[in-house]
Design a protein around this motif. Structure first.
Motif, PDB file in Angstrom:
ATOM      1  N   GLU A 163      -6.450  74.970 -29.375  1.00  0.00           N
ATOM      2  CA  GLU A 163      -7.015  77.104 -28.966  1.00  0.00           C
ATOM      3  C   GLU A 163      -7.890  76.662 -27.382  1.00  0.00           C
ATOM      4  O   GLU A 163      -9.060  75.816 -27.047  1.00  0.00           O
ATOM      5  N   ARG A 165      -9.524  78.742 -25.880  1.00  0.00           N
ATOM      6  CA  ARG A 165     -10.328  80.420 -25.758  1.00  0.00           C
ATOM      7  C   ARG A 165     -11.209  80.944 -24.750  1.00  0.00           C
ATOM      8  O   ARG A 165     -11.403  80.456 -23.069  1.00  0.00           O
ATOM      9  N   ARG A 179     -12.614  88.504 -31.867  1.00  0.00           N
ATOM     10  CA  ARG A 179     -11.213  88.422 -31.274  1.00  0.00           C
ATOM     11  C   ARG A 179     -11.193  89.110 -30.237  1.00  0.00           C
ATOM     12  O   ARG A 179     -11.266  90.116 -30.297  1.00  0.00           O
ATOM     13  N   ARG A 181      -7.898  90.253 -27.926  1.00  0.00           N
ATOM     14  CA  ARG A 181      -6.198  90.386 -27.893  1.00  0.00           C
ATOM     15  C   ARG A 181      -5.710  90.194 -26.021  1.00  0.00           C
ATOM     16  O   ARG A 181      -6.568  90.456 -25.249  1.00  0.00           O
ATOM     17  N   CYS A 206       1.210  82.668 -20.707  1.00  0.00           N
ATOM     18  CA  CYS A 206       0.684  84.013 -21.562  1.00  0.00           C
ATOM     19  C   CYS A 206       0.079  85.545 -21.248  1.00  0.00           C
ATOM     20  O   CYS A 206       0.461  86.905 -22.111  1.00  0.00           O
ATOM     21  N   PRO A 254     -12.366  83.536 -30.013  1.00  0.00           N
ATOM     22  CA  PRO A 254     -10.705  83.266 -29.894  1.00  0.00           C
ATOM     23  C   PRO A 254      -9.729  84.397 -29.089  1.00  0.00           C
ATOM     24  O   PRO A 254     -10.576  85.597 -28.768  1.00  0.00           O
ATOM     25  N   GLU A 256      -5.550  86.207 -29.032  1.00  0.00           N
ATOM     26  CA  GLU A 256      -4.708  85.789 -29.887  1.00  0.00           C
ATOM     27  C   GLU A 256      -3.673  87.466 -28.913  1.00  0.00           C
ATOM     28  O   GLU A 256      -4.449  88.114 -28.107  1.00  0.00           O
ATOM     29  N   THR A 259      -2.079  83.481 -28.697  1.00  0.00           N
ATOM     30  CA  THR A 259      -3.168  82.209 -28.535  1.00  0.00           C
ATOM     31  C   THR A 259      -2.325  81.045 -27.569  1.00  0.00           C
ATOM     32  O   THR A 259      -1.455  80.416 -28.544  1.00  0.00           O
TER      33      THR A 259
END
Length: 293
Positions: A163, A165, A179, A181, A206, A254, A256, A259
């Protein structure tokens, strides 16, 4: 299936040429062909496509090689260790890597390798994924840690899934989030890798999917200075989780929706003969990657 079958299979997989493989193994081409056919009959699949002028590995052959090559390297390494040959390896390894893997993983692998084989010189070049493909095809690199390329001229062995991050200083407004977004990075001041890198292209996709347009105020071609810039300026960055050394003044959060995930792997030229020291170095990379997975 016996060990000789595995060695014959490995030689053909590296050369993609029965004649050259037979010469390397000091057997006749007819013997080699018979042994491979015997191996295919036992497994119930075709390992090589012989229907064209140039031999190609089938999908079954590529899957099998992914598992057999590490096992064969371990066997060879054990035999060389018993003979006391490992310490006396000499030569040069030319390794290419994208920036994220040159902060922790690759230096760790080089250190581990040199501790065992002090007579070998290792040259590491930090390059974009496109440049790595070009340098491998031209023979200027022996091995690389990068991403799956387009086309089939290079062999790609996936290592693990990672992942990407969010990395921020502890004073950043997003530092205390569990987390974040991707859409929340809209208009956030950021430092990212230069657009030439495949990781940046992944991130741009993304951002587009999330409908976010970050304010990219700095673009760099190396991860280490990105981390330092994040630490000193309060900019946010997105970096592979294995590239960031834990630190009291940084937070790794993290991401999302979506992700960002990438799959690094080892790359080398199909049909290229790999020396024992290249095989040993590849084995060290596999072990390091296993700790990241």
């Amino acid at each position: 299936m016996e060990l000789r079958h595995v060695r014959y299979f490995d030689a053909i997989a590296e050369t993609l040429n029965f004649t050259r493989a037979a010469e390397r193994l000091h057997v006749t081409q007819s013997t080699l062909s018979h042994q491979i056919r015997q191996m295919e009959d036992e497994l119930g699949v075709e390992l090589f496509d012989r229907s064209t002028r140039k031999i190609r590995m089938t999908e079954s052959g590529e899957i099998l090689r992914t598992y057999l090559t590490p096992a064969l390297e371990q066997i060879d390494r054990g035999i060389q260790a018993l003979r006391g040959e490992v310490e006396f390896l000499t030569g040069t390894i030319r390794l290419g890597t994208t920036p994220s893997f040159n902060t922790r993983m690759v230096p760790h692998c080089v250190s581990s390798f040199l501790n065992h084989y002090p007579g070998v010189q290792v040259t590491v070049e930090e390059l974009s994924a496109a440049a790595i493909v070009s340098r491998l095809k031209s023979g200027d690199l022996d091995l690389a840690v990068s991403y799956r390329p387009e086309g089939g001229s290079l062999w790609f062995e996936p290592l693990y899934n990672e992942e990407l991050r969010l990395v921020v200083a502890t004073s950043h407004p997003l530092a205390k989030r569990r987390r974040v977004r991707m859409v929340e990075l809209h208009h956030v001041r950021m430092v990212l890798l230069d657009p030439q890198f495949q990781t940046r292209k992944l991130l741009d996709d993304c951002f587009e999917a999330a409908g976010a347009e970050p304010l990219v105020v700095a673009q760099l071609n190396s991860v280490a200075p990105m981390i330092e810039l994040i630490r000193q300026t309060g900019l946010a960055g997105i970096i592979g989780e294995t590239a960031v050394t834990p630190s009291a003044d940084l937070r790794v959060v993290p991401l999302e929706d979506p992700t960002p995930i990438r799959t690094p792997g080892m790359l080398w030229q199909k049909g290229a003969t790999r020396s024992p020291m290249i095989k040993h170095f590849a084995d060290i990379i596999r072990r390091a990657a296993a700790q990241c997975d």
